[in-house]
Design an enzyme around this catalytic site. Structure first.
Site, PDB file in Angstrom:
ATOM      1  CG  ASP A  51      -1.849  -1.206   1.215  1.00  0.00           C
ATOM      2  OD1 ASP A  51      -2.314  -1.577   0.118  1.00  0.00           O
ATOM      3  OD2 ASP A  51      -2.083  -1.793   2.282  1.00  0.00           O
ATOM      4  CG  HIS A  76       2.047  18.210  -0.597  1.00  0.00           C
ATOM      5  ND1 HIS A  76       2.815  19.008  -1.401  1.00  0.00           N
ATOM      6  CD2 HIS A  76       0.763  18.526  -0.888  1.00  0.00           C
ATOM      7  CE1 HIS A  76       2.034  19.764  -2.158  1.00  0.00           C
ATOM      8  NE2 HIS A  76       0.786  19.493  -1.851  1.00  0.00           N
ATOM      9  CG  ASP A  78       5.744  14.206  -0.946  1.00  0.00           C
ATOM     10  OD1 ASP A  78       4.914  15.010  -0.467  1.00  0.00           O
ATOM     11  OD2 ASP A  78       6.492  14.517  -1.889  1.00  0.00           O
ATOM     12  CG  HIS A 142       5.072  23.383  -2.309  1.00  0.00           C
ATOM     13  ND1 HIS A 142       5.578  22.994  -3.535  1.00  0.00           N
ATOM     14  CD2 HIS A 142       4.733  22.230  -1.668  1.00  0.00           C
ATOM     15  CE1 HIS A 142       5.527  21.664  -3.604  1.00  0.00           C
ATOM     16  NE2 HIS A 142       5.022  21.183  -2.495  1.00  0.00           N
ATOM     17  CG  ASP A 164       8.506  19.635  -1.656  1.00  0.00           C
ATOM     18  OD1 ASP A 164       9.662  19.279  -1.406  1.00  0.00           O
ATOM     19  OD2 ASP A 164       7.567  18.846  -1.841  1.00  0.00           O
ATOM     20  CG  ASP A 196      11.948  20.859  -4.313  1.00  0.00           C
ATOM     21  OD1 ASP A 196      12.095  19.744  -4.843  1.00  0.00           O
ATOM     22  OD2 ASP A 196      10.928  21.578  -4.487  1.00  0.00           O
ATOM     23  CB  SER A 369       5.432  22.505 -11.549  1.00  0.00           C
ATOM     24  OG  SER A 369       6.178  21.885 -10.515  1.00  0.00           O
ATOM     25  N   GLY A 370       4.345  22.981  -8.635  1.00  0.00           N
ATOM     26  CA  GLY A 370       4.589  23.599  -7.338  1.00  0.00           C
ATOM     27  C   GLY A 370       6.075  23.689  -7.016  1.00  0.00           C
ATOM     28  CG  HIS A 371       8.261  20.749  -6.975  1.00  0.00           C
ATOM     29  ND1 HIS A 371       8.782  20.444  -5.749  1.00  0.00           N
ATOM     30  CD2 HIS A 371       7.148  19.997  -7.109  1.00  0.00           C
ATOM     31  CE1 HIS A 371       8.028  19.530  -5.155  1.00  0.00           C
ATOM     32  NE2 HIS A 371       7.028  19.232  -5.965  1.00  0.00           N
TER      33      HIS A 371
END
Lengths: 558, 558
Positions: A51, A76, A78, A142, A164, A196, A369-371
């Site tokens: 999972d 987030h 991650d 971000h 990030d 990042d 994108s957020g990056h």
């Protein structure tokens, strides 16, 4: 804290270097450990049945007494998704900004850990004393509000972790990045920067979130019927812009998909999402309204099989049907590996007669994108002017590229360290070097099992998935070893039995003959019997089918 | 052939519409059938254990007497790879250009079909009479030499199938497209155009293959050490340019990887690849030469796990090691689904210290697509000026986009037909309409089995891959139904047994108790016993682990 002779600064990742996902970094000086983020990642395609994946934290457990807390950069998965697993083994305080803690709390509640976890709210101005270490923060841009970078002050100097980030000069809801604080850190001196690397391969600048709003409004205005927008639930700025564009074009918004409903609730409650009165409607009301008065905000932008968008595309959603002429906006980029799923959904939506707006943000205009891209990464490096640099959060090739960018803006080549997970960077008396590995790795989570699925189980799943299994059972007599019952052969995932009766009958004969022959030779240790049956049957099946199913011989005794 | 009252033209796909891969189109008028291409495709990710997928040709088998032959547009696997399977069931003549037949023959030889297959060489000037139908050809540009489009003349007018194509104004080896013949066909009138939709989503023009050559030469010249180029073996123009660039920069070329060696041999033999004397060296010679005098031409541009490039990246290739400072060029774009594999190889190569040139052709400069972009698709439509249009070869969204392009250049909207596989387009007395479906579908090939793996087997493989299997065996007495042996539980792919003894012991108890209870109630039909064991055990395991392994109860009787 004073600096003793043998004390040294150690910085390393338990997850997140050389990979996208499950971020977790450790900053340690003498007897003080600060952990930054506690993420999860989704399984690789060879991790069958798994999972999620979290970092191995045995180093932290072995050094329990030293861990002063977990600092979170943003909300987030991650970066926070590993918390329920980590906190079960390591009950330490968790520090985060308002929205981040809001999302963490929902998660801890579900895991039954809310009561026992110390949660401490911070903002960009907070200064924390964590044992002998000090932590300060700076706001970043971000794809989720309330993101921060973190500066840990140590006797060996400042360690800055960007989290990030991108630089958005026209952010939504005035969430500006703390350019001045970053410049100030750079001025005062940064010993080590961790930054990042997600978009290190992408030249130029990442577009402003604001551009997406303009485009959304344009699409909403032109659409003659209903508009569906699928995006990441956690992208609250994006959600805000959907609500704003809807209001500007005279549409109401309904929200579908569990995580989307959750995030809308939490972020509205905490003041990160401003929704005008009457703008939000229930899904049940959609069918009563004129088609050009409605926006449906939905999960499923990654083509997730069980998501609301997938169900709509397959015409199996309980509440919302896609009708010919509807407009569907996929306001996201597929995560590597999801391209095919998203493609299939787009196909299905077209088949239903919808107008679908999709594809890379640079083409569709409905996603950024957020990056940060290369120019932004260089800007961060120039603001911070670090002595040492460790690119983080990205696959190895991205870290390499980020290292190259750092070199380009003047960081000394030998001061750039690409570390594997668990590989420690040590700074002592101002000099950095790689200093060995701590225990680290992937912990696989399958259902309730944490780490109980290892290589052997995965190898078996792989084998089973390729050619299935044949179970061969035979009952032998305790007295004389004679066959009392069987052999019976049962197969699953190998061939369709009804159409392969001949093959299986022959297989049965092979097993019988093998056993009879062995017994006539007085071979009767179970291990030999099993091995011989396996070999004979495996050879026969491979000759007949060129397949190698798993063969599981079972001997019963009466 | 004269036109009778009820005769009609039928055009349909048995593979290739609404998907990338396994192209096979049928053009039928009255009692004459012409088949265009006979491809395979690689399995989708939910087709576990499947090797390749071919079209269901039962329509052709049912109409065996009418099939006049299979015309091939070019030698790519998705256009010729199905031949060995199809020809086994349908022995008809195969028509192709020189290189195409060369590749087909290698394939038929392997399948032992070379002797019994009639192969007829064509070129762009060939005119074929196929029963009452006539076929002519025109040269196109594509990522393999000797590609043609096909025109089938029928009493209902011309049906033109473009094959895969782009327009390359500066092609390698002077393989110009037959612009004038295409214009002429358009002049004389095209009833129906079937055209390649692969790049229908991409604006503008696709770059010329020649540009890649310039860039390769540049990279070869700058490289201080060895250069490795990975590309598709079948892209003979690309191979030519690698040899040319090597010669221009004073390097020799060695070829590794089975399919690369094959194609180099066949295309050199047939005159499609010109290699100067002494340019080709054996892999064994590489280590004896100065590093800046060598180019290694390799398979593996898609990150295929067993390919030469993957082995080099993992340092397990028998003959070639990648050394720090070597340059590796990935001269290809990942096929959707392969991005992760390619990414991992790039990472591994960087770790070995190589300089890797990769990424989209528009960025890296070392790759161009073999398929035309939007402006080229419009050019084809404008040259052909078809009355009816059927976009082919692409996912549904690409076909839709191609249909939109056709509309933009003036094809009537109601004359554009997007047909599913098996869906027939009928033209009778100049009027086209969809006219029902013929039998069609995917035939899955697993080892030697053709079509013997269906949904039930795939579902079982899926289940097995997720949570593994538990086999429960018990031996009962014929006389009184008492348990004589067992129950025994054996698991594979579920949990690692040595670490889960307690769980499995408890599971065993659950099974024993269930059986004992049922027997005390005089329930002894095997079906009930099995169902009850399955349910009780399934419930217990789900509660304990949140996993749902396959449970296979087996009852033996003595």
């Amino acid at each position: 804290m004073s600096k003793k002779n043998n004390d040294r600064l150690l910085v390393f990742a338990l997850g997140g270097v050389g990979e996208i996902g499950k971020n977790m970094y450790v900053v340690q000086y003498a007897n003080d450990i600060v952990v930054i983020d506690s993420g999860l990642k989704f399984p690789e395609e060879d991790m069958l049945g798994i999972d999620i994946v979290i970092p191995d934290i045995s180093y932290l457990i072995d050094n329990k007494d030293k861990v002063r807390g977990i600092l979170l950069t943003h909300g987030h998965e991650d970066h926070i998704g590993g918390l329920p697993y980590v906190l079960k083994q390591l009950n330490v305080p968790v520090y985060g900004t308002k929205l981040t803690l809001g999302l963490v709390e929902a998660k801890l509640k579900e895991a039954g850990l809310l009561g026992e976890t110390k949660r401490i709210l911070i903002n960009a101005d907070t200064e924390l004393q964590l044992g002998g270490l000090k932590a300060t923060f700076f706001r970043t841009n971000h794809s989720i509000p309330d993101s921060v970078g973190i500066c840990v002050e140590t006797p060996e100097g400042r360690v800055v972790h960007t989290g990030d980030f991108k630089f958005d000069q026209t952010p939504v809801n005035e969430q500006h990045a703390d350019l001045h604080r970053m410049a100030d850190l750079g001025n005062r001196g940064v010993a080590l920067l961790l930054s990042d690397s997600t978009n290190a391969e992408r030249p130029g600048y990442t577009g402003s979130e604001r551009n997406v709003g303009t485009e959304l409004e344009e699409v909403f205005r032109k659409a003659r019927q209903r508009v569906v927008v699928a995006t990441f639930a956690s992208n609250v700025h994006r959600l805000q812009q959907v609500f704003d564009a809807a209001e500007a074009t005279g549409r109401k918004v309904t929200v579908i998909g569990r995580s989307m409903v959750n995030v809308v609730n939490i972020s509205q409650e905490l003041g990160y999402l401003r929704i005008s009165d009457g703008m939000l409607i229930e899904p049940e009301e959609v069918n009563k309204m004129a088609a050009d008065r409605v926006v449906i905000l939905s999960t499923g932008s990654q083509g997730e099989p069980m998501s609301a968008l997938t169900r709509m595309a397959r015409n199996t959603h309980r509440k919302v049907d896609i009708l010919p002429g509807d407009t569907v906006i996929i306001s996201a980029t597929p995560i590597p590996g999801n391209e095919k799923y998203v493609g299939r959904i787009v196909d299905d939506l077209f088949r239903l007669g919808a107008n679908v707006i999709y594809g890379p943000g640079s083409v569709s205009g409905v996603h950024v994108s957020g990056h940060g891209s290369q120019e932004e990464l260089k800007l961060m490096l120039n603001l911070m002017r670090p002595k040492y640099f460790m690119p983080i959060h990205g696959e190895y090739r991205m870290l390499r590229m980020h290292g190259q960018l750092a070199e380009n803006v003047g960081v000394e080549k030998e001061n750039i360290f690409i570390c594997d997970i668990g590989e420690t960077l040590e700074i002592q008396n101002g000099t950095a070097r790689k200093a060995g590995k701590v225990s680290c790795g992937n912990i696989l989570i399958d259902g309730l099992g944490v780490g109980d699925v290892g290589n052997i189980v995965l190898r078996d799943r792989k084998l089973l998935s390729q050619d299935g299994i044949l179970v061969v059972v035979v009952t032998l007599s305790k007295q004389d070893g004679k066959i009392m019952s069987g052999p019976d052969i049962i197969s699953r995932g190998f061939v369709y039995v009804r159409e392969s009766e001949g093959l299986l009958e022959e297989a049965n004969k092979i097993v019988s003959n093998t056993l009879t022959k062995l017994m006539s030779e007085n071979v009767n240790e179970w291990a030999s019997l099993k091995t011989n049956v396996k070999e004979a049957l495996g050879r026969f099946l491979y000759e007949q089918t060129r397949r190698r199913p798993m063969i599981l011989p079972i001997i019963m005794e009466v």
